[in-house]
Design an enzyme around this catalytic site. Sequence first.
Site, PDB file in Angstrom:
ATOM      1  N   GLU A 437       0.833  -1.197   0.000  1.00  0.00           N
ATOM      2  CA  GLU A 437       0.000   0.000   0.000  1.00  0.00           C
ATOM      3  C   GLU A 437       0.866   1.244   0.000  1.00  0.00           C
ATOM      4  O   GLU A 437       1.702   1.431   0.891  1.00  0.00           O
ATOM      5  CB  GLU A 437      -0.924   0.036   1.230  1.00  0.00           C
ATOM      6  CG  GLU A 437      -2.078  -0.932   1.170  1.00  0.00           C
ATOM      7  CD  GLU A 437      -3.074  -0.736   2.297  1.00  0.00           C
ATOM      8  OE1 GLU A 437      -4.155  -1.344   2.209  1.00  0.00           O
ATOM      9  OE2 GLU A 437      -2.783   0.016   3.246  1.00  0.00           O
ATOM     10  N   CYS A 438       0.659   2.118  -0.962  1.00  0.00           N
ATOM     11  CA  CYS A 438       1.278   3.446  -1.030  1.00  0.00           C
ATOM     12  C   CYS A 438       2.803   3.358  -0.998  1.00  0.00           C
ATOM     13  O   CYS A 438       3.429   3.181  -2.035  1.00  0.00           O
ATOM     14  CB  CYS A 438       0.725   4.333   0.074  1.00  0.00           C
ATOM     15  SG  CYS A 438       0.914   6.101  -0.280  1.00  0.00           S
ATOM     16  N   ALA A 439       3.430   3.463   0.157  1.00  0.00           N
ATOM     17  CA  ALA A 439       4.882   3.324   0.236  1.00  0.00           C
ATOM     18  C   ALA A 439       5.324   1.983  -0.321  1.00  0.00           C
ATOM     19  O   ALA A 439       6.353   1.885  -1.001  1.00  0.00           O
ATOM     20  CB  ALA A 439       5.353   3.467   1.685  1.00  0.00           C
ATOM     21  N   SER A 529      -0.973  -0.797  -4.552  1.00  0.00           N
ATOM     22  CA  SER A 529      -1.889   0.307  -4.809  1.00  0.00           C
ATOM     23  C   SER A 529      -1.564   1.479  -3.899  1.00  0.00           C
ATOM     24  O   SER A 529      -0.957   1.326  -2.837  1.00  0.00           O
ATOM     25  CB  SER A 529      -3.329  -0.148  -4.553  1.00  0.00           C
ATOM     26  OG  SER A 529      -4.229   0.927  -4.490  1.00  0.00           O
TER      27      SER A 529
END
Length: 559
Positions: A437-439, A529
């Site tokens: 997620e993200c990072a 994502s």
Amino acid sequence: MSAPAIVIAAPASGSGKTTLATGLIGALRRAGHEVAPFKVGPDYIDPGYHGLAAGRPGRNLDPVLVGEDRVVPLYRHGARGCDIAVVEGVMGLFDGRIDEHRTEAVAEGSTAQVASLLGAPVVLVVDARGHSQSLAALLHGFATFDSSVRLGGVILNRVGSERHEQVLRSACDRVGIPVLGVLPRMTELEVPSRHLGLIPAVEHGTAATRAVDAMTTLVAAHVDLSAIVALAGGSVQGTAWDPLTELAAAADRAVPDREQSSGELGGSPSTARTPRDPAPAMLSERSPLPTDPNAQAAATLSGRTLPSSTEPGVTAGMAKFAHAANRPVEPARTGRTTTITDATVGDRLTRIGGPVIAMAGGAAFTFGYAEHRELLLAAGAQVVVFDPLTDELPESTAGLVLPGGFPEEHAAQLSANVRLRSAIADGATHGLPIHAECAGLLYLTRSLDGHPMAGVIDADAEFGPRLTLGYRDAVALHDSVLWQAGARVRGHEFHRTRLIQAGTANAAWGWRTTQSVSEGAVVGQVHASYLHTHPAGNPDAIRRFVDAATGFESMTGRR
């Protein structure tokens, strides 16, 4: 009986809620109380400071991400063993998700909504700079705007002088709002911030500890703690959230899926594998995107009810686990064990047996929820926290979780850990289940701001010119280790990076704002994502992921 709560709110952001809430948690603890710390909304940074002050995990209460029906159970879970809870609000008291179609007076995800659900009184923190007699009108408005929210008192922050204090107290007296504290203007308590807010406590190190100590001392000296304790209350009823019960319900929901597609992801642990069916290029008719970004809100969470305390026990493979959600336990002395140690709050969990799930931590990966680890453990996994800045991939890893954080601040050091990057790339090639997620998404790209990354996702990433922020009603576009195609999920974006030169991987999510958006990537057993989700709102995804890790462990013999 649940611990009584006090909700710290404000008329607007920047009023000093975090300083007051963190200092209050520390001051109450210093006075001998067991304090449960909470934060309203999808904030990952403030709970880190709360955790330092409380000596136990800071937790989030977010009706948007977990559903309104889970707020009270999650509160009861997080407040277990405590005699008082401090809930820090988000933005202004009545600020929440903007939804022109919502008929309720209180915005979804707002501090007011959470306070109403808990039946807890609100203490309003007012930045006193520029205020005089008109403060009475402001307090009158906040006290009467919605009858479901009880304003129990006010704390005056950044008061300039004794005369200023006298004028403000008189204004409060006019509307019958008790003053519970008066804090002078000070600058030495400023905690350094950057593009996404405060620097996380883990990154700020000893400076964060000093800041929390200073907040604690300030609040202890200028806030009436006995009045706060007397004011705290609540009307929560029902059972506490329980990860085993949630996963049992998720397993029951999954039975039709397993019968229809034996051997596919989400099936029995021994047969989980990468889907081979062609992925749909567009959403099917059974899972259309909403024409309005918020039109599906009710449908998204309808039917998602909390299981009762009489739900049947967990199915085979979900063995009992030893966990103390809010206090340390001693690790088992025999068998294969993994100990999770969170240096910030001293929380420790232990699990015997099951697939090893490696969870990235350290300074670059600081965004996460305590319930994520608890659900993984309840699903039968071992959880090993490691630091991608310095560590190698943990031995026998059968699943990898790469949460959010600030990899852009540590790109050079992440890139320098070549052995880890190579191991993750090799694992992805051979079907290692990965949840990023993200990072985590950024770390899996070819490069981040010019620094080589793991190269699992066919894209490059860079720090961007603007902030992307907000809740999303998303639909899973392809089957993955977490969701089946067509699953509807509520998530939250919070980043200032962007992907460039992206390849042709299957998109993970689709949603509509002012236009249709396809986002993220599903590559084999990898789901990556920008969208942050709350595991407590999506226990089915945790079950699927651990099933996939069990299948990978069985296939590769990683024991």
